[in-house]
Design a protein around this motif. Structure first.
Motif, PDB file in Angstrom:
ATOM      1  N   ALA A  71     -12.537   6.028 -19.616  1.00  0.00           N
ATOM      2  CA  ALA A  71     -12.742   5.321 -18.349  1.00  0.00           C
ATOM      3  C   ALA A  71     -12.013   6.068 -17.241  1.00  0.00           C
ATOM      4  O   ALA A  71     -10.835   6.412 -17.378  1.00  0.00           O
ATOM      5  N   THR A  72     -12.713   6.325 -16.156  1.00  0.00           N
ATOM      6  CA  THR A  72     -12.110   7.022 -15.015  1.00  0.00           C
ATOM      7  C   THR A  72     -12.162   6.201 -13.734  1.00  0.00           C
ATOM      8  O   THR A  72     -11.637   6.623 -12.715  1.00  0.00           O
ATOM      9  N   TYR A  73     -12.815   5.035 -13.801  1.00  0.00           N
ATOM     10  CA  TYR A  73     -12.923   4.166 -12.632  1.00  0.00           C
ATOM     11  C   TYR A  73     -12.522   2.740 -13.014  1.00  0.00           C
ATOM     12  O   TYR A  73     -12.490   2.379 -14.192  1.00  0.00           O
ATOM     13  N   CYS A  74     -12.256   1.950 -11.978  1.00  0.00           N
ATOM     14  CA  CYS A  74     -11.868   0.565 -12.190  1.00  0.00           C
ATOM     15  C   CYS A  74     -12.351  -0.273 -11.009  1.00  0.00           C
ATOM     16  O   CYS A  74     -12.359   0.198  -9.857  1.00  0.00           O
ATOM     17  N   TYR A  75     -12.767  -1.488 -11.307  1.00  0.00           N
ATOM     18  CA  TYR A  75     -13.139  -2.452 -10.267  1.00  0.00           C
ATOM     19  C   TYR A  75     -12.045  -3.506 -10.215  1.00  0.00           C
ATOM     20  O   TYR A  75     -11.787  -4.205 -11.201  1.00  0.00           O
ATOM     21  N   LEU A  76     -11.350  -3.607  -9.077  1.00  0.00           N
ATOM     22  CA  LEU A  76     -10.230  -4.528  -8.914  1.00  0.00           C
ATOM     23  C   LEU A  76     -10.657  -5.749  -8.116  1.00  0.00           C
ATOM     24  O   LEU A  76     -11.230  -5.616  -7.023  1.00  0.00           O
ATOM     25  N   GLU A  77     -10.350  -6.926  -8.645  1.00  0.00           N
ATOM     26  CA  GLU A  77     -10.588  -8.183  -7.939  1.00  0.00           C
ATOM     27  C   GLU A  77      -9.230  -8.801  -7.605  1.00  0.00           C
ATOM     28  O   GLU A  77      -8.547  -9.349  -8.471  1.00  0.00           O
ATOM     29  N   PHE A  78      -8.807  -8.686  -6.340  1.00  0.00           N
ATOM     30  CA  PHE A  78      -7.493  -9.148  -5.910  1.00  0.00           C
ATOM     31  C   PHE A  78      -7.489 -10.661  -5.703  1.00  0.00           C
ATOM     32  O   PHE A  78      -8.471 -11.241  -5.239  1.00  0.00           O
ATOM     33  N   GLU A  79      -6.361 -11.279  -6.027  1.00  0.00           N
ATOM     34  CA  GLU A  79      -6.221 -12.717  -5.809  1.00  0.00           C
ATOM     35  C   GLU A  79      -6.009 -13.039  -4.335  1.00  0.00           C
ATOM     36  O   GLU A  79      -6.353 -14.132  -3.881  1.00  0.00           O
ATOM     37  N   LYS A  80      -5.416 -12.081  -3.586  1.00  0.00           N
ATOM     38  CA  LYS A  80      -5.214 -12.241  -2.151  1.00  0.00           C
ATOM     39  C   LYS A  80      -5.645 -10.962  -1.455  1.00  0.00           C
ATOM     40  O   LYS A  80      -5.540  -9.869  -2.024  1.00  0.00           O
ATOM     41  N   PRO A  81      -6.123 -11.047  -0.214  1.00  0.00           N
ATOM     42  CA  PRO A  81      -6.535  -9.837   0.506  1.00  0.00           C
ATOM     43  C   PRO A  81      -5.360  -8.878   0.732  1.00  0.00           C
ATOM     44  O   PRO A  81      -4.222  -9.304   0.928  1.00  0.00           O
ATOM     45  N   VAL A  82      -5.658  -7.584   0.691  1.00  0.00           N
ATOM     46  CA  VAL A  82      -4.670  -6.546   0.976  1.00  0.00           C
ATOM     47  C   VAL A  82      -5.207  -5.658   2.100  1.00  0.00           C
ATOM     48  O   VAL A  82      -6.417  -5.576   2.320  1.00  0.00           O
ATOM     49  N   THR A  83      -4.301  -5.006   2.789  1.00  0.00           N
ATOM     50  CA  THR A  83      -4.669  -4.111   3.883  1.00  0.00           C
ATOM     51  C   THR A  83      -4.226  -2.701   3.524  1.00  0.00           C
ATOM     52  O   THR A  83      -3.037  -2.464   3.281  1.00  0.00           O
ATOM     53  N   ALA A  84      -5.149  -1.767   3.482  1.00  0.00           N
ATOM     54  CA  ALA A  84      -4.829  -0.394   3.094  1.00  0.00           C
ATOM     55  C   ALA A  84      -5.873   0.554   3.659  1.00  0.00           C
ATOM     56  O   ALA A  84      -7.036   0.165   3.836  1.00  0.00           O
ATOM     57  N   PRO A  85      -5.505   1.803   3.950  1.00  0.00           N
ATOM     58  CA  PRO A  85      -6.468   2.774   4.474  1.00  0.00           C
ATOM     59  C   PRO A  85      -7.372   3.314   3.381  1.00  0.00           C
ATOM     60  O   PRO A  85      -7.191   3.019   2.191  1.00  0.00           O
ATOM     61  N   GLU A  86      -8.341   4.124   3.767  1.00  0.00           N
ATOM     62  CA  GLU A  86      -9.198   4.781   2.790  1.00  0.00           C
ATOM     63  C   GLU A  86      -8.380   5.743   1.940  1.00  0.00           C
ATOM     64  O   GLU A  86      -7.413   6.339   2.395  1.00  0.00           O
ATOM     65  N   ASN A  87      -8.790   5.874   0.687  1.00  0.00           N
ATOM     66  CA  ASN A  87      -8.161   6.830  -0.228  1.00  0.00           C
ATOM     67  C   ASN A  87      -6.675   6.538  -0.433  1.00  0.00           C
ATOM     68  O   ASN A  87      -5.859   7.444  -0.594  1.00  0.00           O
ATOM     69  N   ALA A  88      -6.303   5.261  -0.424  1.00  0.00           N
ATOM     70  CA  ALA A  88      -4.903   4.873  -0.572  1.00  0.00           C
ATOM     71  C   ALA A  88      -4.475   4.905  -2.034  1.00  0.00           C
ATOM     72  O   ALA A  88      -5.236   4.547  -2.932  1.00  0.00           O
ATOM     73  N   LEU A  89      -3.235   5.308  -2.269  1.00  0.00           N
ATOM     74  CA  LEU A  89      -2.664   5.305  -3.609  1.00  0.00           C
ATOM     75  C   LEU A  89      -2.318   3.879  -4.026  1.00  0.00           C
ATOM     76  O   LEU A  89      -1.831   3.087  -3.221  1.00  0.00           O
TER      77      LEU A  89
END
Length: 639
Positions: free
Chosen positions: A475-493
């Motif tokens: 597996a090289t990808y993942c789909y994340l479902e957050f419990e609360k919204p987060v704020t982050a730029p593109e390509n964020a670590l």
């Protein structure tokens, strides 16, 4: 009181008039020539100082630094009370280096090192992970008397994710009085650390033996008393730091206005100044800005105008990537604000769903299962999220090769300090099909499992075939479902952890990491997964041939369906015989009677008369995970 006010106003007017007379409004001096304005540094480097609690990190930061921010050296009252670092501390020093320019001439360059003092206690790992996104280089502080400890290992993991170069600082060598014993002890600890890190990306390490606070004493007074012994080994440490800075960072500074990247500022402290506004202190991650520009606080959806800026208490009109800045804005209530992002308007999204690249952390020994929940840290935010792992469809047949692994892993590490790589990002192709993985494996784990599976197959050639939806895959990808919204730029670590592990368990809590590729707000894009994820799991059904008709092609089969099953959706789907029976391929024609039996027509004549000939047949098909239609599609393409 009125008289005093009149005197103050008169003096203020006189001062303003004198200033206007001395300056020429038609040709104002450039920012670097104004009194009190900070001159631009050519090179900015953020250095993370990490290590186990009480290894001397804060003492080292104080001994190296010449400028201190409002958040430095354990100024938190709780830190002073408990005697440990509880929050990120920021300080700096400037070192002048002679470098060779493009034209071949050597010139002096000012390098501003911003030291990020990270907590060492296990319960404060969230704070350390937040600091990982803002550092370019890392100093790992190790108590020479204790060697590698629990948090030392987690700090090494953070370093593997965040930086390319690691410097190990063996601190407190002054506690060993005898020179020969000290030398022997340093060599022993160095050898153990090299062996422990031999399988990591830091196989080539720099070691420095230091004593940031010889003789101990109060950390707040280190280096200030005339009778106090001077720190040991700091000159060598600074020299090694300078050698580890990428050469392109030494290039002559460009005009800030010519920067094409978007402005992004990571705020770690926020406080109000009466009569001025609200001061935001943090690190510029990309781009640049000037006094008078408008910036946005993405999670509040508010835009504010920059009134003034300071870099380590020196006024400046502009800032750029790598600067440690305090900027003053008006009309912002600091109540409830602690760590957040500031950016160019309309450039940083807020989301609760994300497609990300991922790689399991080598030292995490527990299973990382699909649909499990993890503490996901992006920047200074840590939010619980459910993870669903998947990989390239052509890798779902359990084949792993060096090219596949290099391509999967090579895009995940941060491009620290490399401006040419900084703007590059991995793209996610939403038109391709991807196979669901039930567990995330590290490359080394998957290689061992492949070997074990091959040996098991050799021993049990006549056993039932393993169900396809439980097969191992990369597996090289993942789909994340957050419990609360987060704020982050593109390509964020991001770094995903299991922080609910009890303290003292002596295990690595950091599970996997990667970068964001595509994201959405589920309230605005409820069909994000259906539109962007062609994600399937490979299912299989097994049955047996009951009898063969006279044409040796038509067969009556059983065991694949229940008697109440509706076979209409399975009509014309393919089935295969076992390889021991030639692996013949057939097509389901329909039901036979009302007991769940069915007819299959094979492409060629078959013979099941032999004693050892298998009568087993298998139907394999792809079931798409996010197919919400009433009749879920079963696809056999490529199987």
């Amino acid at each position: 009181r009125r008289k005093c006010n009149r005197i103050y106003i008169a003096r203020r007017r006189k001062t303003l008039c004198r200033g206007m007379m001395m300056s020429s409004p038609s040709t104002p001096p450039p920012p670097e020539q104004r009194r009190g304005r900070r001159r631009r540094r050519v090179c900015n480097v953020s250095v993370g100082i990490l290590g186990h609690v009480d290894s001397g990190k804060t003492s080292l930061a104080r001994a190296l630094s010449t400028s201190f921010s409002t958040a430095s050296l354990d100024k938190n009252p709780q830190s002073k009370l408990r005697g440990i670092t509880l929050d990120l501390g920021f300080s700096s020093f400037v070192d002048t280096r002679e470098v060779e320019a493009k034209d071949g001439e050597k010139r002096a360059v000012d390098v501003c090192y911003t030291l990020v003092d990270c907590p060492g206690h296990a319960s404060l790992i969230k704070t350390v992970l937040g600091g990982a996104s803002i550092i370019d280089c890392m100093i790992l502080v190790v108590d020479v008397n204790k060697g590698i400890q629990t948090q030392t290992a987690e700090c090494v993991v953070v370093g593997e994710i965040a930086v390319k170069k690691l410097i190990v600082c063996l601190n407190k060598i002054d506690s060993i009085q005898d020179e020969e014993k000290r030398k022997t002890k340093v060599e022993q600890v160095e050898k153990k650390i090299r062996m422990a890190l031999s399988k990591s990306k830091f196989a080539s390490l720099d070691f420095v033996a230091t004593s940031a606070r010889p003789g101990g004493g109060n950390d707040q007074d280190v280096g200030l008393k005339e009778t106090e012994a001077k720190p040991i080994g700091l000159e060598k440490l600074v020299d090694i730091l300078a050698e580890r800075i990428p050469k392109q960072r030494f290039e002559e500074a460009k005009d800030v206005s010519s920067s094409s990247s978007k402005f992004l500022f990571a705020v770690d402290h926020c406080f109000a100044v009466k009569g001025q506004g609200t001061v935001l202190t943090g690190t510029v991650l990309s781009g640049s800005c000037k006094v008078g520009d408008f910036v946005e606080i993405p999670h509040l959806k508010e835009e504010k105008k920059i009134k003034s800026m300071q870099i380590f208490r020196e006024s400046t009109d502009e800032c750029e990537r790598g600067d440690r800045v305090g900027m003053c804005v008006a009309g912002l209530d600091p109540e409830g604000l602690e760590r957040f992002l500031v950016s160019s308007p309309k450039t940083v999204p807020t989301f609760d769903r994300a497609i990300v690249s991922c790689e399991k952390i080598r030292l995490h020994k527990s299973q990382v299962k699909t649909k499990a929940k993890f503490h996901v840290t992006i920047g200074h935010q840590t939010v619980m999220a459910k993870a669903i792992f998947f990989g390239e469809a052509n890798n779902s047949n359990n084949t792993v090769n060096n090219e596949t692994l290099a391509g999967a892993v090579g895009t995940l590490s941060l491009n620290n300090g490399d401006e040419r790589m900084h703007s590059k990002r991995q793209e996610f192709d939403c038109q391709r099909e991807y196979a669901l993985a039930h567990e995330l494996f590290h490359v080394s784990e998957l290689a061992r499992k492949e070997t074990a599976s091959a040996e098991e197959d050799d021993k049990n050639q006549n056993d039932d075939e393993e169900d396809e939806d439980t097969a191992n895959m990369l597996a090289t990808y993942c789909y994340l479902e957050f419990e609360k919204p987060v704020t982050a730029p593109e390509n964020a670590l991001f770094i995903a952890s299991k922080l609910d592990v009890p303290e003292g368990s002596n295990v690595c809590r950091l599970a996997f990491f990667g970068k964001t590729l595509s994201c959405a707000d589920s309230s605005k894009s409820p069909t994000f997964a259906e539109e962007n994820l062609r994600l399937f799991s490979i299912k299989s059904r097994k049955g047996t041939i009951e009898r063969v008709e006279s044409d040796n092609r038509t067969c009556v089969c059983k065991g694949m369906f229940k008697k109440e099953s509706d076979l209409s959706s399975f009509r014309n789907m393919f089935v295969w015989m076992d390889s021991s029976a030639g692996g013949a391929k057939g097509r389901i024609e329909g039901s036979f009677g009302k007991t769940g039996k069915f007819k299959v027509y094979f492409e060629k004549e078959i013979d099941i008369g032999g004693v050892n000939t298998s009568r087993k047949i298998t139907m394999r098909f792809k079931r798409f995970v996010y197919d919400k239609s009433e009749k879920r599609i079963m696809d056999q393409t490529g199987l």
